[in-house]
Design a protein around this motif. Structure first.
Motif, short mmCIF file in Angstrom:
data_model
loop_
_atom_site.label_atom_id
_atom_site.label_comp_id
_atom_site.label_asym_id
_atom_site.label_seq_id
_atom_site.Cartn_x
_atom_site.Cartn_y
_atom_site.Cartn_z
N GLU A 177 1.54 -4.89 -14.98
CA GLU A 177 2.39 -6.06 -14.99
C GLU A 177 3.82 -5.81 -14.88
N TYR A 178 4.39 -5.00 -15.66
CA TYR A 178 5.65 -4.35 -15.78
C TYR A 178 5.84 -3.71 -14.34
N SER A 179 5.19 -3.17 -13.96
CA SER A 179 5.15 -2.05 -12.79
C SER A 179 5.41 -2.95 -11.50
N ARG A 180 4.29 -4.07 -11.34
CA ARG A 180 4.29 -5.01 -10.36
C ARG A 180 5.80 -5.78 -10.37
N GLN A 181 6.45 -6.35 -11.36
CA GLN A 181 7.49 -6.95 -11.56
C GLN A 181 8.79 -5.94 -11.24
N PHE A 182 8.60 -4.76 -11.83
CA PHE A 182 9.79 -4.00 -11.61
C PHE A 182 9.96 -3.31 -10.19
N ASN A 183 8.53 -2.76 -9.63
CA ASN A 183 8.91 -2.28 -8.35
C ASN A 183 9.17 -3.13 -7.30
N SER A 184 8.88 -4.48 -7.44
CA SER A 184 9.32 -5.26 -6.30
C SER A 184 10.46 -5.66 -6.08
N SER A 234 13.56 -5.83 -19.36
CA SER A 234 12.71 -7.03 -18.61
C SER A 234 13.14 -6.70 -17.36
N PRO A 235 12.12 -6.74 -16.39
CA PRO A 235 12.33 -6.70 -14.90
C PRO A 235 13.28 -7.98 -14.37
N ASP A 236 13.07 -8.92 -15.15
CA ASP A 236 13.80 -10.26 -14.79
C ASP A 236 15.33 -9.91 -14.99
N GLU A 237 15.72 -9.29 -15.96
CA GLU A 237 17.05 -8.98 -16.28
C GLU A 237 17.53 -7.95 -15.28
N THR A 238 16.83 -6.76 -15.24
CA THR A 238 17.03 -5.94 -14.04
C THR A 238 17.42 -6.64 -12.48
N ARG A 239 16.51 -7.46 -12.42
CA ARG A 239 16.63 -8.14 -10.82
C ARG A 239 17.93 -9.12 -10.85
N ALA A 240 18.09 -9.59 -12.22
CA ALA A 240 19.54 -10.33 -12.05
C ALA A 240 20.69 -9.66 -12.04
N ASN A 241 20.73 -8.57 -12.56
CA ASN A 241 21.75 -7.61 -12.55
C ASN A 241 21.88 -6.85 -11.17
N MET A 242 20.95 -6.41 -10.51
CA MET A 242 20.85 -5.83 -9.00
C MET A 242 21.21 -6.98 -8.04
N THR A 243 20.84 -8.39 -8.28
CA THR A 243 21.24 -9.48 -7.46
C THR A 243 22.62 -9.91 -7.41
N ALA A 244 23.32 -9.79 -8.73
CA ALA A 244 24.51 -9.99 -8.93
C ALA A 244 25.55 -9.13 -8.08
N ASN A 262 0.69 -1.27 0.11
CA ASN A 262 0.04 0.24 -0.08
C ASN A 262 0.89 1.20 0.07
N ILE A 263 2.05 1.08 0.51
CA ILE A 263 2.94 2.44 0.62
C ILE A 263 3.38 2.52 -0.83
N LEU A 264 3.94 1.35 -1.41
CA LEU A 264 4.32 1.67 -3.00
C LEU A 264 3.22 2.28 -3.72
N GLU A 265 1.90 1.88 -3.61
CA GLU A 265 0.88 2.34 -4.30
C GLU A 265 0.74 4.08 -4.16
N LYS A 266 0.86 4.53 -2.82
CA LYS A 266 0.69 5.78 -2.63
C LYS A 266 1.56 6.40 -3.32
N GLN A 267 2.93 5.83 -3.40
CA GLN A 267 4.00 6.42 -4.23
C GLN A 267 3.80 6.69 -5.59
N MET A 268 3.19 5.73 -5.98
CA MET A 268 2.96 5.43 -7.61
C MET A 268 2.04 6.60 -8.25
N ARG A 269 1.11 7.02 -7.13
CA ARG A 269 0.29 8.07 -7.56
C ARG A 269 0.78 9.44 -7.70
#
Length: 246
Positions: free
Chosen positions: A180-187, A144-154, A4-11
């Motif tokens: 869907e993109y926002s959900r995957q990316f923001n998490s 792709s958020p999956d690619e971003t996640r992999a890079n940040m994880t590394a 819910n905090i992320l949703e408030k920020q997205m506004r």
């Protein structure tokens, strides 16, 4: 950070979505156009000390600020970047902090991953903390958020291997890229903070995005006043991160 905090920020993102749409159009229209975000300089020039200010007494705390144009100070004069502003605030608060600015305009998470170990290897000593902020250019390119996640994880894995704590400054996708993109990316950033017990400032542009008086003409980068606003919000979190036990 709860959903819910992320949703408030997205506004706060409607104007940012428009700014991104304009910038994306320029990037995708063809190679003849000059991009709003310049290409990275050679790796040898990616690390430079933040402009010096008188340091208070006490043990020196070294912080590596590793990120993109939001750290590099795109569109600002020398000494006006976010790491500069944060260093000034920490020193005024009595913390003998030296922030090494390794921000490179245009860096995606993939580009950051490629130079992350290099930046750490070329520090004069191991930093007490890494301030890590990437992802904005991934959004601009709709990577792709999956690619971003992999890079940040590394990068988080590399910091953990070296025993260096990390504070993340997060990024969020604008609504125009779809739920869907926002959900995957923001998490990505909340998940990384939990997995690596890292300090998190959820959204680096919180409080400035959408405010024309705090942003440059491209509506993507903060102006000097906007940087000061961000620094005022980030500094207390950064000070808390520095106080965390190893």
């Amino acid at each position: 950070m709860e959903t819910n905090i992320l949703e408030k920020q997205m506004r706060r993102w409607p104007l940012y979505g428009g700014g991104l749409a304009l910038l994306q159009a320029g990037l995708l229209a063809g190679c003849d156009r000059t991009p709003e975000i310049p290409a990275p300089p050679p790796a040898a020039n990616t690390i430079s000390p933040v402009a010096a200010t008188p340091a208070p007494r006490g043990p020196e705390r070294v912080i590596l600020a590793f990120g993109d144009s939001l750290y590099a100070g795109y569109g600002l004069d020398r000494g006006q970047s976010l790491p500069d502003a944060l260093q000034d605030r920490l020193r005024k608060d009595g913390i003998n902090a030296t922030i090494v600015n390794a921000g490179v305009s245009g860096d995606t998470s993939a580009a950051g991953r490629q130079r992350f170990a290099f930046a750490l290897d070329n520090m004069k000593r191991r930093p007490d903390l890494i301030l890590l902020g990437l992802g904005g250019n991934d959004v601009l390119r709709q990577i792709s958020p999956d690619e971003t996640r992999a890079n940040m994880t590394a990068m988080m894995d590399e910091a953990k291997r070296r025993g260096i704590p990390v504070m993340l400054t997060g990024m969020m996708a604008p609504p125009n890229l779809g739920p869907e993109y926002s959900r995957q990316f923001n998490s990505i950033w909340t998940d990384l903070a939990k997995s690596y017990d890292a300090t998190l400032y959820p959204f680096i542009l919180d409080g400035v995005i959408g405010n024309a008086g705090l942003m440059q003409a491209d509506r993507v980068h903060p102006n000097r006043t906007g940087v000061d606003r961000i620094a005022a919000r980030v500094a207390p979190v950064l000070e808390s991160a520095l106080g965390q036990p190893r």
